[in-house]
Design an enzyme around this catalytic site. Structure first.
Site, PDB file in Angstrom:
ATOM      1  CB  SER A 138       7.649  -7.309   8.987  1.00  0.00           C
ATOM      2  OG  SER A 138       7.364  -6.434  10.046  1.00  0.00           O
ATOM      3  CE1 TYR A 162       4.050  -0.711  10.267  1.00  0.00           C
ATOM      4  CE2 TYR A 162       5.131  -2.630  11.213  1.00  0.00           C
ATOM      5  CZ  TYR A 162       4.020  -2.034  10.655  1.00  0.00           C
ATOM      6  OH  TYR A 162       2.877  -2.765  10.485  1.00  0.00           O
ATOM      7  CB  THR A 188       4.126   0.098   6.443  1.00  0.00           C
ATOM      8  OG1 THR A 188       4.501  -1.055   5.698  1.00  0.00           O
ATOM      9  CG2 THR A 188       2.695  -0.080   6.950  1.00  0.00           C
ATOM     10  CE  LYS A 278       1.937  -4.107   3.220  1.00  0.00           C
ATOM     11  NZ  LYS A 278       1.378  -3.947   4.569  1.00  0.00           N
ATOM     12  CG  HIS A 302      -1.749  -3.112   8.128  1.00  0.00           C
ATOM     13  ND1 HIS A 302      -0.699  -2.218   8.168  1.00  0.00           N
ATOM     14  CD2 HIS A 302      -1.350  -4.166   8.885  1.00  0.00           C
ATOM     15  CE1 HIS A 302       0.275  -2.707   8.927  1.00  0.00           C
ATOM     16  NE2 HIS A 302      -0.098  -3.896   9.367  1.00  0.00           N
ATOM     17  N   GLY A 335      -7.293  -9.522   1.632  1.00  0.00           N
ATOM     18  CA  GLY A 335      -8.438 -10.363   1.315  1.00  0.00           C
ATOM     19  C   GLY A 335      -8.183 -11.442   0.277  1.00  0.00           C
ATOM     20  N   GLY A 356      -0.807 -11.983   2.541  1.00  0.00           N
ATOM     21  CA  GLY A 356      -0.402 -12.035   3.937  1.00  0.00           C
ATOM     22  C   GLY A 356      -0.870 -13.341   4.557  1.00  0.00           C
TER      23      GLY A 356
HETATM   24  C1  LIG Z   1      -0.088 -11.472  11.188  1.00  0.00           C
HETATM   25  C2  LIG Z   1       0.129 -10.286  10.324  1.00  0.00           C
HETATM   26  C3  LIG Z   1       1.180  -9.414  10.598  1.00  0.00           C
HETATM   27  C4  LIG Z   1       1.392  -8.298   9.779  1.00  0.00           C
HETATM   28  N1  LIG Z   1       2.482  -7.488  10.022  1.00  0.00           N
HETATM   29  C5  LIG Z   1       2.748  -6.461   9.185  1.00  0.00           C
HETATM   30  C6  LIG Z   1       3.924  -5.679   9.345  1.00  0.00           C
HETATM   31  O1  LIG Z   1       4.735  -5.911  10.242  1.00  0.00           O
HETATM   32  N2  LIG Z   1       4.136  -4.668   8.464  1.00  0.00           N
HETATM   33  C7  LIG Z   1       3.264  -4.382   7.436  1.00  0.00           C
HETATM   34  O2  LIG Z   1       3.501  -3.442   6.663  1.00  0.00           O
HETATM   35  N3  LIG Z   1       2.144  -5.117   7.254  1.00  0.00           N
HETATM   36  C8  LIG Z   1       1.885  -6.151   8.098  1.00  0.00           C
HETATM   37  N4  LIG Z   1       0.768  -6.922   7.886  1.00  0.00           N
HETATM   38  C9  LIG Z   1      -0.116  -6.629   6.747  1.00  0.00           C
HETATM   39  C10 LIG Z   1       0.340  -7.389   5.505  1.00  0.00           C
HETATM   40  O3  LIG Z   1       1.564  -6.897   5.020  1.00  0.00           O
HETATM   41  C11 LIG Z   1      -0.696  -7.281   4.395  1.00  0.00           C
HETATM   42  O4  LIG Z   1      -0.954  -5.932   4.133  1.00  0.00           O
HETATM   43  C12 LIG Z   1      -2.014  -7.999   4.740  1.00  0.00           C
HETATM   44  O5  LIG Z   1      -1.765  -9.195   5.432  1.00  0.00           O
HETATM   45  C13 LIG Z   1      -2.795  -8.304   3.480  1.00  0.00           C
HETATM   46  O6  LIG Z   1      -4.023  -8.893   3.771  1.00  0.00           O
HETATM   47  P1  LIG Z   1      -4.301 -10.489   3.745  1.00  0.00           P
HETATM   48  O7  LIG Z   1      -3.745 -11.022   5.019  1.00  0.00           O
HETATM   49  O8  LIG Z   1      -5.762 -10.580   3.680  1.00  0.00           O
HETATM   50  O9  LIG Z   1      -3.581 -11.050   2.542  1.00  0.00           O
HETATM   51  C14 LIG Z   1       0.522  -8.035   8.698  1.00  0.00           C
HETATM   52  C15 LIG Z   1      -0.538  -8.918   8.434  1.00  0.00           C
HETATM   53  C16 LIG Z   1      -0.735 -10.025   9.224  1.00  0.00           C
HETATM   54  C17 LIG Z   1      -1.868 -10.964   8.894  1.00  0.00           C
END
Ligand SMILES: Cc1cc2nc3c(=O)[nH]c(=O)nc-3n(C[C@H](O)[C@H](O)[C@H](O)COP(=O)(O)O)c2cc1C
Length: 420
Positions: A138, A162, A188, A278, A302, A335, A356
């Site tokens: 990220s 970002y 994103t 994304k 997200h 999910g 994630g």
């Molecule tokens: C703690 C955390 C931080 C995240 N930070 C970012 C980020 O910096 N940039 C981004 O595009 N998505 C971020 N996401 C979203 C993830 O890339 C992803 O879309 C998401 O976690 C998918 O869902 P899941 O956690 O249910 O697998 C973050 C998710 C979590 C849980």
């Protein structure tokens, strides 16, 4: 009355039929081996991680409805196995965004990852490399682009962008990622401002973390996290300077809410590799992006952390696939807690998936070994589900293998409405 013949026990038979298990003395190995599901890893993570850090990861926006619905949507399916197919060998490999992956999932970009456990992105990138799957870093990462490359030198690394108000900072990162050999850029687009992460507010969670009396009390039963925190390099963003406040406040200050379709060309021009958007959440935007020539899409809300009650990506998937065609490379996330969720996504037309929290629960449960275990659990579930569906490669999966069931909704009379 039982007719089975009884006999005196023979000690020799007992030893023949029962063998003693070798004790495992490494507590992390023991803990991780006992975890059979991602939910098991989540429970271990919760026990071992200070509340503010666990909640930052586990939580979502507002009432967390998007996240709950996204997980529920995976439960609400019916699988339809074929029969009498040879599944002695199952091939889980695929190609995505111009390169290979040993499994149909990669690690999603997550911000502030060393907060969850000090090994952070290095553990994620190393585990991804070992498993032959891609790792995404990220913009809000806590490990530098170059250190991620060192942790996963022979594997695939992806960078997530970002666009910040000071665009020169974001674009310099894109160029550094290209120079380090990252092959795919995730742009994103679902975070012009931060979602309302209420758990962070309620926990008084800020960056850098501040110590309050409740924080200290909560820390007492979680000594390993604190020892790691205090005895390893300072926890900070690798590519940004932080001004203090919650992650949400930081996002709000840093992100450029004026970013639009018009900026795609500029980003494209900076990036020699694959450009993937994304956070796509409707069919029209998906079509427009494919027409504009992007290399792929991630349908995502997200992880439910931005707009609560946004569409569930897994439910949006069939319509997007139908409209943009199976040739476009469409990935989904949000999910996923089981390899069967991944198999269902591929069957419904996704080319790839991202995890994630499933990865972060592993990280919090046991650092690098925990991420290895999370990937192993998902991989075993993928293989088992494919064998039980009686398909031997991902290409054979199709919508005939999955029905998305509609949840039963209360009838009009049960909701107190009068029926005419
Ligand atoms: C703690 C955390 C931080 C995240 N930070 C970012 C980020 O910096 N940039 C981004 O595009 N998505 C971020 N996401 C979203 C993830 O890339 C992803 O879309 C998401 O976690 C998918 O869902 P899941 O956690 O249910 O697998 C973050 C998710 C979590 C849980």
């Amino acid at each position: 009355m039982s007719t089975i013949k009884r006999q005196l026990p023979h000690p020799s038979e007992l030893f023949e039929q029962v063998s003693l298990k070798k004790p495992e003395f490494n507590p992390t190995t023991r803990r991780l081996a006992a975890a059979l599901t991602i939910e098991d890893l989540r429970k271990i993570a919760k026990r071992r991680t200070p509340r503010a850090a666990f909640d930052y990861t586990d939580g979502a926006a507002d009432d967390e409805i998007s996240m709950d619905r996204s997980r529920q949507a995976f439960s609400d399916i019916e699988f339809h196995p074929s029969i009498l197919r040879d599944v002695s060998h199952v091939d889980t490999s695929t190609t995505i965004f111009g390169g290979p992956s040993a499994l149909p999932f990669g690690i999603a970009p997550t911000g502030f990852t060393r907060l969850m456990q000090t090994e952070g992105e290095v553990a994620g990138a190393g585990a991804a490399g070992a498993a032959g799957i891609p790792f995404s870093l990220s913009t809000l990462g806590t490990t530098s682009i170059e250190a991620v490359k060192d942790a996963n030198p022979g594997g695939r690394n992806w960078f997530q962008l970002y666009v910040m108000k000071d665009r020169s900072i974001s674009y310099a990162l894109v160029q550094r990622a290209a120079a380090a050999g990252f092959d795919t850029l995730f742009f994103t687009v679902d975070a012009p401002v931060a979602g309302a992460r209420l758990r962070d507010k309620r926990n008084g969670f800020s960056i850098p973390p501040v110590l309050t009396l409740p924080t200290v009390l909560n820390a007492i039963p979680r000594p390993a996290w604190w020892i790691n925190f205090l005895t390893t390099p300072k926890l900070e963003f690798a590519s940004l300077s932080s001004t203090g406040g919650t992650v949400g406040e930081l996002l709000d200050n840093a992100m450029d809410p004026s970013i639009s379709f018009d900026d795609l060309d500029e980003i494209r021009a900076l990036w020699p590799g694959k450009l993937v958007v994304k956070g796509v959440q409707n069919v029209e935007d998906a079509k427009r992006l494919i027409d504009l020539g992007v290399d792929g899409l991630v349908l995502s809300n997200h992880g439910g952390r931005q707009l609560d009650r946004a569409p569930v990506p897994f439910r949006l998937l069939p319509e997007v696939v139908r409209e943009v065609g199976r040739d476009a490379e469409i990935a989904i996330d949000t999910g996923i807690m089981n390899g069967a969720d991944i198999v269902a996504s591929i069957a419904m037309g996704a080319k790839f998936t991202l995890i994630g929290r499933a990865y972060l629960y592993g990280l919090m449960a046991g650092g690098r070994a925990g991420v290895d275990r999370a990937i192993e659990i998902l991989a075993e579930q993928i293989v088992r589900t494919m064998k039980l569906l009686q398909v031997s490669s991902l290409d054979e999966l199709g919508p005939q293998h999955v029905t998305q069931l509609d949840r039963l909704v209360p009838s009009a009379s049960a909701r107190g409405l009068s029926i005419g």
